[in-house]
Design a protein around this motif. Structure first.
Motif, PDB file in Angstrom:
ATOM      1  N   PRO A  33       0.795  -1.241   0.000  1.00 53.51           N
ATOM      2  CA  PRO A  33       0.000   0.000   0.000  1.00 53.51           C
ATOM      3  C   PRO A  33       0.817   1.275   0.000  1.00 53.51           C
ATOM      4  N   ASP A  34       2.031   1.267   0.557  1.00 48.93           N
ATOM      5  CA  ASP A  34       2.824   2.488   0.641  1.00 48.93           C
ATOM      6  C   ASP A  34       3.951   2.545  -0.383  1.00 48.93           C
ATOM      7  N   ALA A  35       3.907   1.696  -1.393  1.00 49.06           N
ATOM      8  CA  ALA A  35       4.988   1.652  -2.393  1.00 49.06           C
ATOM      9  C   ALA A  35       4.979   2.908  -3.259  1.00 49.06           C
ATOM     10  N   THR A  36       6.168   3.378  -3.611  1.00 50.89           N
ATOM     11  CA  THR A  36       6.319   4.530  -4.507  1.00 50.89           C
ATOM     12  C   THR A  36       7.066   4.083  -5.771  1.00 50.89           C
ATOM     13  N   GLY A  37       7.158   4.984  -6.736  1.00 53.40           N
ATOM     14  CA  GLY A  37       7.853   4.675  -7.984  1.00 53.40           C
ATOM     15  C   GLY A  37       9.306   5.090  -7.993  1.00 53.40           C
ATOM     16  N   GLU A  56       2.335   2.911  -9.233  1.00 54.89           N
ATOM     17  CA  GLU A  56       2.446   2.710  -7.801  1.00 54.89           C
ATOM     18  C   GLU A  56       1.351   3.473  -7.052  1.00 54.89           C
ATOM     19  N   PRO A  57       0.979   2.992  -5.866  1.00 55.37           N
ATOM     20  CA  PRO A  57      -0.149   3.597  -5.145  1.00 55.37           C
ATOM     21  C   PRO A  57       0.166   4.894  -4.415  1.00 55.37           C
ATOM     22  N   MET A  58       1.446   5.220  -4.185  1.00 53.26           N
ATOM     23  CA  MET A  58       1.778   6.413  -3.408  1.00 53.26           C
ATOM     24  C   MET A  58       2.915   7.192  -4.058  1.00 53.26           C
ATOM     25  N   TYR A  59       2.919   8.524  -3.808  1.00 54.63           N
ATOM     26  CA  TYR A  59       4.076   9.356  -4.120  1.00 54.63           C
ATOM     27  C   TYR A  59       5.031   9.316  -2.923  1.00 54.63           C
ATOM     28  N   PRO A  60       6.320   9.500  -3.164  1.00 47.44           N
ATOM     29  CA  PRO A  60       7.227   9.688  -2.028  1.00 47.44           C
ATOM     30  C   PRO A  60       7.001  11.074  -1.424  1.00 47.44           C
TER      31      PRO A  60
END
Length: 526
Positions: free
Chosen positions: A193-197, A394-398
């Motif tokens: 769920p917290d993965a970024t690109g 991916e589901p999130m931005y850093p």
């Protein structure tokens, strides 16, 4: 019992499935292993396009708490054979039940009424015992006084109805997913769920073949951003005079760009070295300004600001790479690069003090108005800053710092360039997010400014102005502008025009006499 969407040919990640659910999914061509991961929500089922597989940079799904594998063709075929055998056994049992019931019916006709009543009770008990053992109590089928053939027809109709209902529910679920902009449809790999690109690499393009590597201008050099070779031009003799802080101002070649650049030259950049305007577009459009002013960094890219084709990232990351290359070649002692826009007023003295003199508890390697937590990308294509799943699955931005003004330390610059992160990272059209991705690669945490007052994003801070910016509407009426206020401030973003820029400079240069020298009647007073 959990409900699941089964899409043939796709991998579905889940956790803690019971045997019945595992059996159902395995029979539909998907194999799942139970995962005991309390941090991973079982409801977060995501599916990526096949193209994202190549963009994952070899990330190991096991590290993210998800283990999934496809059955090989032989195992899948064996499962199909086992399923067919089970179905054949069920059909044989049904036929045996029909024959037994027919024999019992004939015997019942020959016996007296009392015996008939008794046998009917026995038949009902037999029917109950013959019910499928796997059916739960709430789902038991009550058989009425029908012939065996009628009962079988009812069972077939019921099974067909359940299949149709299941298929209908699946179609409705798929429709809901396709309409829901917050749901990610992807093929493997599955992202937590917290993965970024941040760790996704670009792919090599054919642009290098189309670029003449022989310089066409005495100042021309080359840099690489997201696998794209970009020619650029900057006057090295001007850059050699840069102080410890180099400022890059993103500006358009045409439109309001020339006016905004001159407005900055006449105000906060007056008498300062190391301030450069990053422009793109046609060389012929800015060639004279480049030669006369000497403060342009031109990159050979189209001047485009249209969503996913925006040139802003190419400008920003080229700036970081250019600072590193020229500072290294010229032996300059650069401490920071600072990025801003041409509609911002920068209080130079306050900026230099915070970066070079003030003591801070946290490092200023990536410093500005920074996000304190990760945010999900906007998927709604009607919003101002949407991003597609194809470009960013991916589901999130850093975490990142907003583009009105942020500082990058030499540590950041060196890592981003020497480690080839700028050259190899997957393209992201939003320049502030793209720098957050590189920061995450370099294991650098964004640092929020100590006082929010130091960076002001709106000219009025009114709800009307914020809505106009958010919706891409014209600026707020000039009569509603408040009096300039640069006291204990570093950045004032969204300066209204050239007149407003000069009014801010007046109050910075002489706040005491500002009321006497400025045209204050233009400003709104509540």
């Amino acid at each position: 019992m959990s409900s699941h969407i089964v899409i043939p040919g796709q991998i579905i990640a889940t956790t803690n499935l019971n045997d019945e659910e595992n059996s159902f999914l395995r029979g539909h061509g998907t194999y799942l292993e139970n995962v005991n991961d309390e941090d991973s929500p079982t409801s977060n089922i995501q599916t990526l396009n096949n193209s994202s597989r190549n963009n994952n940079n070899g990330d190991d799904d096991d590290d993210d708490g998800f283990r999934l594998s496809k059955l090989n063709p032989i195992n899948q075929q064996n499962d199909l054979h086992e399923e067919e055998d089970d179905n054949n056994e069920e059909e044989e049992e049904i036929h045996e039940e029909e024959e037994d019931m027919e024999e019992e019916s004939q015997l019942n006709e020959e016996e007296d009424d009392d015996d008939d009543d008794l046998d009917e009770g026995d038949d009902m008990e037999d029917d109950d015992l013959n019910t499928d053992e796997d059916v739960e109590e709430d789902d038991l089928v009550v058989l009425s006084e029908q012939t065996p053939m009628d009962q079988q027809d009812d069972l077939n109709e019921e099974e067909e109805g359940e299949e149709n209902e299941e298929r209908s529910n699946l179609n409705e679920k798929n429709d809901e997913i396709n309409d829901d902009t917050s749901t990610t449809l992807v093929s493997s790999p599955i992202y937590p769920p917290d993965a970024t690109g941040s760790w996704s690499n670009c792919t090599t393009t054919n642009d290098d073949d189309e670029i003449n590597k022989n310089p066409r201008h005495v100042d021309e050099r080359f840099t690489v951003v997201s696998c794209k070779t970009i020619p650029y031009r900057v006057k090295k003799n001007v850059f050699s005079q840069a102080p410890k802080v180099v400022i890059g101002v993103l500006s358009g070649a045409g439109g309001k760009g020339p006016t905004n650049r001159q407005s900055i030259r006449d105000t906060w950049a007056d008498g300062q070295n190391g301030i450069f305007f990053l422009v793109a577009g046609s060389w012929d459009e800015i060639a004279d300004e480049y030669d006369i002013k000497g403060d342009l960094i031109w990159i050979d890219e189209e001047e485009v600001y249209d969503g996913e084709k925006s040139v802003l990232t190419y400008k920003t990351q080229s700036f970081v790479s250019i600072v590193y290359d020229l500072a290294s070649d010229l032996g300059l002692d650069i401490s920071y690069a600072f990025k801003t826009d041409d509609d911002s007023y920068i209080h130079i003295q306050n900026l230099y003090y915070q970066l070079l003199e003030a003591e801070h508890e946290l490092p200023h390697d990536f410093w500005g108005w920074c996000q304190r937590k990760k945010f999900a990308p906007l998927r709604d294509q009607t919003s101002k800053w949407p991003v597609s799943y194809e470009l960013y699955p991916e589901p999130m931005y850093p975490r990142y710092c907003q583009g009105a003004g942020f500082a990058l330390s030499w540590k950041f610059i060196e890592c981003a360039t020497e480690e080839h992160h700028i050259a190899s990272i997957r393209f992201m059209p939003f320049e502030d997010v793209s720098m957050g991705m590189i920061a995450e690669r370099c294991q650098i945490e964004p640092t929020m400014i100590e006082e929010e007052r130091w960076i002001r994003h709106y000219r009025t801070d009114s709800d009307e102005e914020k809505e106009r910016v958010r919706e891409g509407m014209p600026k707020i009426d000039k009569s509603k502008l408040p009096r300039p206020d640069m006291n204990n401030r570093i950045v004032q973003h969204r300066i209204y025009d050239d007149w407003d820029m000069k009014e801010h400079h007046k109050i910075v240069m002489d706040e005491t006499n500002y009321e006497l020298e400025s045209d204050v009647k233009w400003y709104y007073r509540p």
